[in-house]
Scaffold this motif. Structure first.
Motif, PDB file in Angstrom:
ATOM      1  N   PRO A 175       0.832  -1.171  -0.085  1.00 42.29           N
ATOM      2  CA  PRO A 175       0.057   0.009  -0.023  1.00 42.29           C
ATOM      3  C   PRO A 175       0.893   1.227   0.023  1.00 42.29           C
ATOM      4  CG  PRO A 175      -0.899  -1.446   1.433  1.00 42.29           C
ATOM      5  CD  PRO A 175       0.566  -2.129   1.226  1.00 42.29           C
ATOM      6  N   VAL A 176       0.243   2.512  -0.432  1.00 42.55           N
ATOM      7  CA  VAL A 176       0.948   3.531  -0.433  1.00 42.55           C
ATOM      8  C   VAL A 176       0.264   4.582   0.280  1.00 42.55           C
ATOM      9  CG1 VAL A 176       1.237   5.868  -2.026  1.00 42.55           C
ATOM     10  CG2 VAL A 176       1.367   3.330  -3.078  1.00 42.55           C
ATOM     11  N   GLY A 177       0.711   5.318   1.510  1.00 40.93           N
ATOM     12  CA  GLY A 177       0.371   6.116   2.290  1.00 40.93           C
ATOM     13  C   GLY A 177       0.610   7.479   2.166  1.00 40.93           C
ATOM     14  N   VAL A 178      -0.636   8.371   2.340  1.00 40.24           N
ATOM     15  CA  VAL A 178      -0.659   9.728   2.047  1.00 40.24           C
ATOM     16  C   VAL A 178      -1.074  10.566   3.522  1.00 40.24           C
ATOM     17  CG1 VAL A 178      -1.473  11.616   0.580  1.00 40.24           C
ATOM     18  CG2 VAL A 178      -1.386   9.125  -0.226  1.00 40.24           C
ATOM     19  N   MET A 179      -0.188  11.515   3.740  1.00 40.91           N
ATOM     20  CA  MET A 179      -0.500  12.023   5.103  1.00 40.91           C
ATOM     21  C   MET A 179      -1.519  13.188   4.660  1.00 40.91           C
ATOM     22  SD  MET A 179       1.840  10.751   7.426  1.00 40.91           S
ATOM     23  CE  MET A 179       2.018  12.084   8.536  1.00 40.91           C
ATOM     24  N   VAL A 180      -2.624  12.901   5.446  1.00 42.54           N
ATOM     25  CA  VAL A 180      -3.655  13.976   5.225  1.00 42.54           C
ATOM     26  C   VAL A 180      -4.070  14.981   6.549  1.00 42.54           C
ATOM     27  CG1 VAL A 180      -6.263  14.260   4.695  1.00 42.54           C
ATOM     28  CG2 VAL A 180      -4.891  12.362   3.576  1.00 42.54           C
ATOM     29  N   SER A 181      -4.012  16.014   6.603  1.00 46.13           N
ATOM     30  CA  SER A 181      -3.839  16.937   7.860  1.00 46.13           C
ATOM     31  C   SER A 181      -5.167  17.484   7.879  1.00 46.13           C
ATOM     32  CB  SER A 181      -2.717  18.018   7.725  1.00 46.13           C
ATOM     33  OG  SER A 181      -3.065  18.854   6.747  1.00 46.13           O
ATOM     34  N   GLY A 182      -5.918  17.727   7.045  1.00 46.63           N
ATOM     35  CA  GLY A 182      -7.134  18.573   6.757  1.00 46.63           C
ATOM     36  C   GLY A 182      -6.969  19.997   6.382  1.00 46.63           C
ATOM     37  N   GLY A 183      -5.936  20.119   5.741  1.00 42.71           N
ATOM     38  CA  GLY A 183      -5.347  21.292   5.119  1.00 42.71           C
ATOM     39  C   GLY A 183      -5.466  21.234   3.572  1.00 42.71           C
ATOM     40  N   LEU A 184      -5.063  22.611   2.901  1.00 41.09           N
ATOM     41  CA  LEU A 184      -5.262  22.536   1.394  1.00 41.09           C
ATOM     42  C   LEU A 184      -4.375  21.545   0.830  1.00 41.09           C
ATOM     43  CD1 LEU A 184      -5.374  26.269   1.060  1.00 41.09           C
ATOM     44  CD2 LEU A 184      -7.319  24.641   0.398  1.00 41.09           C
ATOM     45  N   ASP A 185      -3.050  21.745   1.281  1.00 38.76           N
ATOM     46  CA  ASP A 185      -1.885  20.933   0.461  1.00 38.76           C
ATOM     47  C   ASP A 185      -2.028  19.532   0.418  1.00 38.76           C
ATOM     48  OD1 ASP A 185      -0.957  23.619   0.824  1.00 38.76           O
ATOM     49  OD2 ASP A 185       0.275  23.076   2.646  1.00 38.76           O
ATOM     50  N   SER A 186      -2.529  18.878   1.831  1.00 41.83           N
ATOM     51  CA  SER A 186      -2.551  17.304   1.644  1.00 41.83           C
ATOM     52  C   SER A 186      -3.856  17.005   1.111  1.00 41.83           C
ATOM     53  CB  SER A 186      -2.629  16.864   3.216  1.00 41.83           C
ATOM     54  OG  SER A 186      -3.418  17.247   3.856  1.00 41.83           O
ATOM     55  N   ALA A 187      -4.995  17.760   1.133  1.00 42.71           N
ATOM     56  CA  ALA A 187      -5.978  17.524   0.490  1.00 42.71           C
ATOM     57  C   ALA A 187      -5.747  17.572  -1.273  1.00 42.71           C
ATOM     58  CB  ALA A 187      -7.122  18.400   0.753  1.00 42.71           C
ATOM     59  N   ALA A 188      -5.316  18.115  -1.682  1.00 43.51           N
ATOM     60  CA  ALA A 188      -4.938  18.393  -3.006  1.00 43.51           C
ATOM     61  C   ALA A 188      -4.045  17.061  -3.582  1.00 43.51           C
ATOM     62  CB  ALA A 188      -4.188  19.628  -3.454  1.00 43.51           C
ATOM     63  N   LEU A 189      -2.988  16.901  -2.739  1.00 40.15           N
ATOM     64  CA  LEU A 189      -2.068  15.738  -2.936  1.00 40.15           C
ATOM     65  C   LEU A 189      -2.996  14.146  -2.932  1.00 40.15           C
ATOM     66  CD1 LEU A 189       0.698  14.412  -3.536  1.00 40.15           C
ATOM     67  CD2 LEU A 189       0.945  14.538  -0.953  1.00 40.15           C
ATOM     68  N   TYR A 190      -3.658  14.189  -1.957  1.00 40.91           N
ATOM     69  CA  TYR A 190      -4.569  12.895  -1.716  1.00 40.91           C
ATOM     70  C   TYR A 190      -5.490  12.816  -3.053  1.00 40.91           C
ATOM     71  CZ  TYR A 190      -7.765   9.677   0.072  1.00 40.91           C
ATOM     72  OH  TYR A 190      -8.714   8.369   0.311  1.00 40.91           O
TER      73      TYR A 190
END
Length: 206
Positions: free
Chosen positions: A27-42
């Motif tokens: 699996p690939v993991g993506v850190m999601v913080s609730g902010g704009l940057d991680s939302a766009a990346l996810y």
């Protein structure tokens, strides 16, 4: 050809984002913080995975913090999953002692996650000095297992990216405040306000 390539930012500061997603065995993991940057990346990683039929299992990773991720990160994940018609079977959640400083929480989360994921994507961006006063950010070295696709972008480029992805609903679902209250005075709020002002966009969450 790269699966995803786009030019971003204001006229006087255009930058190119190129992002590919190889097939991984784990699996690939993506850190999601609730902010704009991680939302766009996810969103981008999941969309590439679907559009190019790559077949990776992409799992969001959330550090449960009071300043926003406990609610905003989960809402962001659910919205993106539903918009792409691909619900995540797993959301990896870490709940550390609230006495641990945020950058050390990230360090712990990264250390644990590297044991479970083939690749870890983190949405760290280039932060201007005036938006990083007295802030400590844990940024481990980029390796074949850790990637920072947005490291050369500023907040204005992320705002433009979300707009060009036609995902402006994420503006209202995300939060950038260090305190989780949209205080408008912290580093996160000021950086976000600068990003929207630079792109001449209206932030519906401020």
């Amino acid at each position: 050809m790269l699966p995803f390539e786009i030019e971003l930012g204001p006229e006087d500061d255009k930058r190119l984002l190129s992002l590919s997603l190889p097939k991984f065995s784990k699996p690939v993991g993506v850190m999601v913080s609730g902010g704009l940057d991680s939302a766009a990346l996810y969103y981008i990683l999941k969309k590439i995975n679907i559009d190019f039929n790559i077949g990776n299992e992409i799992i969001p990773i959330v550090i449960l913090r009071e300043e926003g991720s406990k609610t905003h990160a989960i809402n962001v994940i659910h919205y993106i999953d539903n918009s792409l018609n691909q619900i995540s079977n797993t959301i990896k959640q870490y709940n550390f002692d609230n006495k641990i400083q945020p950058h050390l929480e990230v360090k712990l989360a990264v250390s644990i996650s590297l044991k479970h994921f083939e690749k870890l994507y983190i949405g760290v961006i280039q932060t201007r000095k005036e938006h990083a006063i007295d802030i400590i950010v844990y940024t481990p070295q980029e390796t074949n297992k850790i990637s920072y696709p947005f490291a050369h972008l500023e907040k204005s480029h992320i705002v433009d990216l979300i707009s060009k992805l036609n995902q402006t609903k994420l503006f209202g679902l995300t939060i950038s405040c260090d305190k989780g209250t949209n205080c408008k005075n912290c580093n996160g709020c000021r950086e976000r306000a600068w990003g929207f002002k630079t792109m001449r966009f209206q932030d519906c969450n401020m």
